[in-house]
Design a protein around this motif. Structure first.
Motif, mmCIF file in Angstrom:
data_model
loop_
_atom_site.group_PDB
_atom_site.id
_atom_site.type_symbol
_atom_site.label_atom_id
_atom_site.label_comp_id
_atom_site.label_asym_id
_atom_site.label_seq_id
_atom_site.Cartn_x
_atom_site.Cartn_y
_atom_site.Cartn_z
ATOM 1 N N UNK A 181 110.248 9.742 13.142
ATOM 2 C CA UNK A 181 109.674 10.478 12.023
ATOM 3 C C UNK A 181 109.900 9.625 10.781
ATOM 4 N N UNK A 182 108.915 9.567 9.882
ATOM 5 C CA UNK A 182 109.080 8.660 8.730
ATOM 6 C C UNK A 182 110.170 9.085 7.757
ATOM 7 N N UNK A 193 107.527 15.753 14.751
ATOM 8 C CA UNK A 193 107.326 16.529 13.522
ATOM 9 C C UNK A 193 108.609 16.641 12.697
ATOM 10 N N UNK A 194 109.697 16.041 13.153
ATOM 11 C CA UNK A 194 110.926 15.954 12.352
ATOM 12 C C UNK A 194 111.878 15.022 13.086
ATOM 13 N N UNK A 195 112.953 14.617 12.423
ATOM 14 C CA UNK A 195 113.929 13.761 13.096
ATOM 15 C C UNK A 195 114.665 14.535 14.194
ATOM 16 N N UNK A 247 113.363 16.726 16.114
ATOM 17 C CA UNK A 247 112.472 16.642 17.275
ATOM 18 C C UNK A 247 112.452 15.227 17.845
ATOM 19 N N UNK A 285 118.959 11.424 5.359
ATOM 20 C CA UNK A 285 118.716 12.820 5.721
ATOM 21 C C UNK A 285 118.152 12.916 7.137
ATOM 22 N N UNK A 339 119.607 15.121 10.064
ATOM 23 C CA UNK A 339 118.849 16.119 10.812
ATOM 24 C C UNK A 339 118.970 15.873 12.319
ATOM 25 N N UNK A 378 113.903 17.948 2.993
ATOM 26 C CA UNK A 378 112.579 17.904 3.615
ATOM 27 C C UNK A 378 112.371 19.111 4.536
ATOM 28 N N UNK A 413 112.701 22.331 3.881
ATOM 29 C CA UNK A 413 113.524 23.535 3.732
ATOM 30 C C UNK A 413 113.270 24.299 2.442
ATOM 31 N N UNK A 467 103.007 18.117 5.221
ATOM 32 C CA UNK A 467 104.053 17.674 6.143
ATOM 33 C C UNK A 467 105.316 18.486 5.960
ATOM 34 N N UNK A 470 105.155 20.695 9.208
ATOM 35 C CA UNK A 470 105.719 19.881 10.302
ATOM 36 C C UNK A 470 107.211 20.141 10.369
ATOM 37 N N UNK A 471 107.937 19.439 9.519
ATOM 38 C CA UNK A 471 109.406 19.530 9.578
ATOM 39 C C UNK A 471 109.887 20.915 9.167
ATOM 40 N N UNK A 492 101.065 11.986 5.213
ATOM 41 C CA UNK A 492 102.363 11.731 4.584
ATOM 42 C C UNK A 492 102.157 10.594 3.589
ATOM 43 N N UNK A 525 100.083 10.393 10.047
ATOM 44 C CA UNK A 525 99.322 11.637 10.181
ATOM 45 C C UNK A 525 100.255 12.836 10.083
#
Lengths: 388, 289
Positions: free
Chosen positions: A27-28, A56-58, A60, A82, A86, B71, B73, B97, B101-102, B127, B134
């Motif tokens: 994840x970026x 979709x997240x770190x 995940x 972060x 995560x 990110x 929350x 995003x 997503x997150x 993003x 994407x």
């Protein structure tokens, strides 16, 4: 050997390309995004055989990594700050499952306040999760250590996950000249991924991660304890063999003009490069200055550090993060603990510096050596370079 | 008519902002401020919460009670604020995003509770801050840094998603339709419950460039050409809807708000808990034991 101009992130991505892992899930996050972004381009260009999961997240991403490793794959990822936080819930599960996942970590300050620049608070926050932790002084070391990390992590005696770190922006975004291996040589060096246990082995199906209470949980943590002990020798062996093959030898520590030094700085990461320049300068002026670079933080080379520092008069331990325990930073508290049994102890001081990317300059290191010469007693913890 | 001066809502010492030339985020931020201005809200009674990403930097530029969080929350921090101080107007500024997503989990649960938060999504389908990966709203087959051959993941329709999850006020607009955004902001704030505004904005630097749209103006023109109001949308066939999207007030169906329900639950229980003589007797006895 090809000589290339690479940033730290490019160097790590290049190592990943040559390792050609089966799965990368990521994840970026600034400043580590590039590592996996560049790698994803390798995937798109067909240069590697990797399945790339844009999670979709770190949380995940690391979970997908564990899934892939459970299925018997060689797995890598990259993150920072972060993002590593995560991933935290999953990190100790990786070591407990003995999965040799290799993570390219770019050191960045933890929130809050929100900051994207370098300190070591992110990597230090996950120091007790059973991961091997290797710091890099520059892009070359990052490249070399990522390759070595695969061999270390996958060694039969170890089978633990490993993270190789660079310093955010200082290494990750600065371009340096590095030497890389030929693709064939790298492929041969890395070798095939040998799967010990896989849920996909129908001949021998296994269960992973099941509930384990007062009966056996404790026993099942012991292999991680044992593997971390074994990891020390394996890291030294791998580093030595790397030197024989490619001319750049690595160990747990690097001593720089330390043999006869009276005053030493002990540090992690990119600051070691700055310190080496100051050591050379001070030596020219007649001061017996030296540097002890700690390359491997987990497993912690306590005995080796105690030995290396046994002859110096005084040493400053530089920490780019704080424990907020009122006893100094992580590196300092662990070194002080390691020195307890040592017959000869130098005076030890702790300088916490560079939080949130605050610059540490040549002049800053000069001042530290100057103050070190005036050091009369152990135990001082100084926040260096902070405005009043 | 000259536009009202809204600089009192800005922390001008934080300018220049970080957004790229051509970015639509400034239009969204301004539209939110114009809505707040029309309502005449007390600046000190407004809390603006944001997550991480280009859009979330807005909180730093706004002169309200602001909280720039982690990110994904923003909605959870905002939930805490609203529960503690239900009298505040709580506005959440987030990106596609960040919130889907997150932070997607928090989005559906905040909507489910119908807690009185006003969410403005700066939806640029990418993003932006990390270089154009994407996101969950990138259209199928569009190009992104992590989808060089086209995006394989079907996108969320965030309005449908939040409607299904239980949001009570939902609207969609675009940066081309800037004045409409302000009106939706007003109605969102007036709605006692979870309000969700999906604002389509342009990222010419990553999304536009990778998808061969020449510049920001062309992106705005695309918004104009592809947006259909509800009436127009309702008579389109499925085929005609391809590549188009609906804008307008998509859902407005009030139901009990969470902090109010919570308060009334407390009050009901306090009534019930008026100690009866018997229970007092029991307590004394147990203390003696």
């Amino acid at each position: 050997m090809p000589t290339l101009a690479k940033t730290g992130n490019e160097a790590m991505a290049e190592a990943m390309r040559q390792i050609n892992p089966d799965v990368v899930a990521a994840y970026p996050i600034t400043p580590a995004t590039e590592v996996v972004m560049i790698f994803s381009q390798f995937v798109a260009d067909g240069l590697v055989d990797t399945e790339y999961v844009a999670a979709e997240s770190e949380h995940s991403a690391m979970s997908a990594c564990v899934g892939a490793a459970s299925a018997g794959c060689r797995v890598m990822t990259g993150t920072s700050s972060q993002g590593l936080q995560l991933m935290s819930e999953i990190l100790p599960i990786v070591s407990a499952l003995r999965q040799p996942i290799v993570l390219c970590e770019v050191n960045r300050a933890l929130s809050g306040p929100i900051n994207i620049h370098c300190d070591h608070s992110d990597t230090m926050a996950v120091r007790d999760f059973g991961w091997i932790q290797i710091f890099s002084e520059n892009a070359q070391e990052a490249y070399d250590s990522v390759l070595q990390a695969v061999l270390i992590a996958e060694d039969e005696k170890v089978r633990l996950p490993a993270m190789v770190t660079t310093d955010g922006f200082i290494i990750s975004h600065c371009m340096e000249k590095i030497e890389t291996m030929e693709d064939d040589a790298a492929k041969k060096y890395i070798g095939e991924h040998k799967v010990k246990n896989s849920i996909l082995n129908l001949e021998k199906p296994i269960t992973l991660g099941s509930l384990d209470l007062q009966d056996y949980y404790f026993e099942h943590k012991m292999p991680v304890v044992e593997a971390m002990k074994q990891a020390k020798d394996v890291i030294v062996k791998v580093g030595k063999e790397f030197g024989q093959k490619f001319g750049r030898e690595y160990g747990l520590l690097e001593e720089y003009k330390l043999a006869d030094a009276e005053f030493a700085v002990v540090a992690l990461g990119s600051t070691c490069g700055t310190t080496k320049a100051v050591v050379d300068e001070l030596r020219n002026n007649g001061l017996k200055a030296g540097l002890l670079k700690v390359r491997v933080f987990r497993p912690f080379p306590g005995e080796e550090i105690a030995q290396a520092l046994s002859k110096v008069k005084a040493a400053v331990i530089l920490d780019r993060s704080d424990t907020y325990c009122n006893q100094g930073g992580q590196l300092y508290t662990e070194i002080r603990s390691a020195m307890y049994e040592a017959a000869k102890k130098p005076l030890l001081a702790n300088y916490i510096y560079g939080l949130g990317g605050r610059e540490i300059s040549l002049e800053g290191i000069r001042q530290i050596y100057k103050q070190l010469q005036e050091c009369q007693s152990s135990g001082q913890v100084i926040h260096f370079g902070v405005r009043e | 008519m000259a536009l009202r001066d809204i600089s009192k809502y800005l922390r001008l010492d934080k300018f220049p902002h970080i957004w790229c030339p051509g970015c639509g985020n400034g239009i969204v931020m301004q539209s939110v401020l114009r809505g707040i201005d029309k309502l005449g809200l007390d600046q000190n009674k407004v809390a603006v919460i944001s997550g991480i990403g280009c859009s979330s930097r807005a909180a730093g530029y706004l002169d309200f009670n602001t909280l720039h969080t982690t990110h994904g929350r923003a909605l959870t921090f905002a939930t805490g604020i609203k529960m503690a101080k239900p009298e505040l107007t709580v506005i959440v500024l987030t990106g596609d995003g960040d919130c889907s997503a997150i932070g997607g989990n928090h989005l559906i649960h905040a909507a489910r509770r119908n807690i009185d938060l006003n969410v403005v999504v700066f939806n640029n389908s990418i993003y932006g801050m990390t270089g154009g990966q994407f996101s969950p709203t990138t259209p199928l087959n569009d190009i992104a840094a992590t989808a060089p051959f086209g995006n394989l993941d079907p996108p969320f329709d965030l309005c449908e998603l939040t409607k299904a999850a239980g949001a009570t006020y939902i609207a969609r607009s675009t940066t081309y339709h800037a004045t409409q955004i302000s009106n939706f902001v007003i109605k969102a704030i007036q709605n006692k419950g979870f309000s969700f505004l999906d604002i389509i904005t342009q990222c010419p630097v990553y999304y536009g460039r990778m998808n061969k749209i020449k510049d920001a103006v062309d992106m705005l023109k695309e918004q104009r050409d592809n947006a259909r109001n509800i009436k127009q949308w309702s008579i389109l066939s499925d085929e005609e809807k391809q590549g188009k999207f609906v804008i307008g007030e998509l859902h407005n169906q009030p139901r009990p708000e969470y902090t109010e329900s919570y308060q009334s639950l407390i009050e009901r229980h306090i009534e019930k808990r008026q100690p009866s003589p018997k229970s007092e007797e029991r307590e004394t006895k147990s203390r003696e034991e």
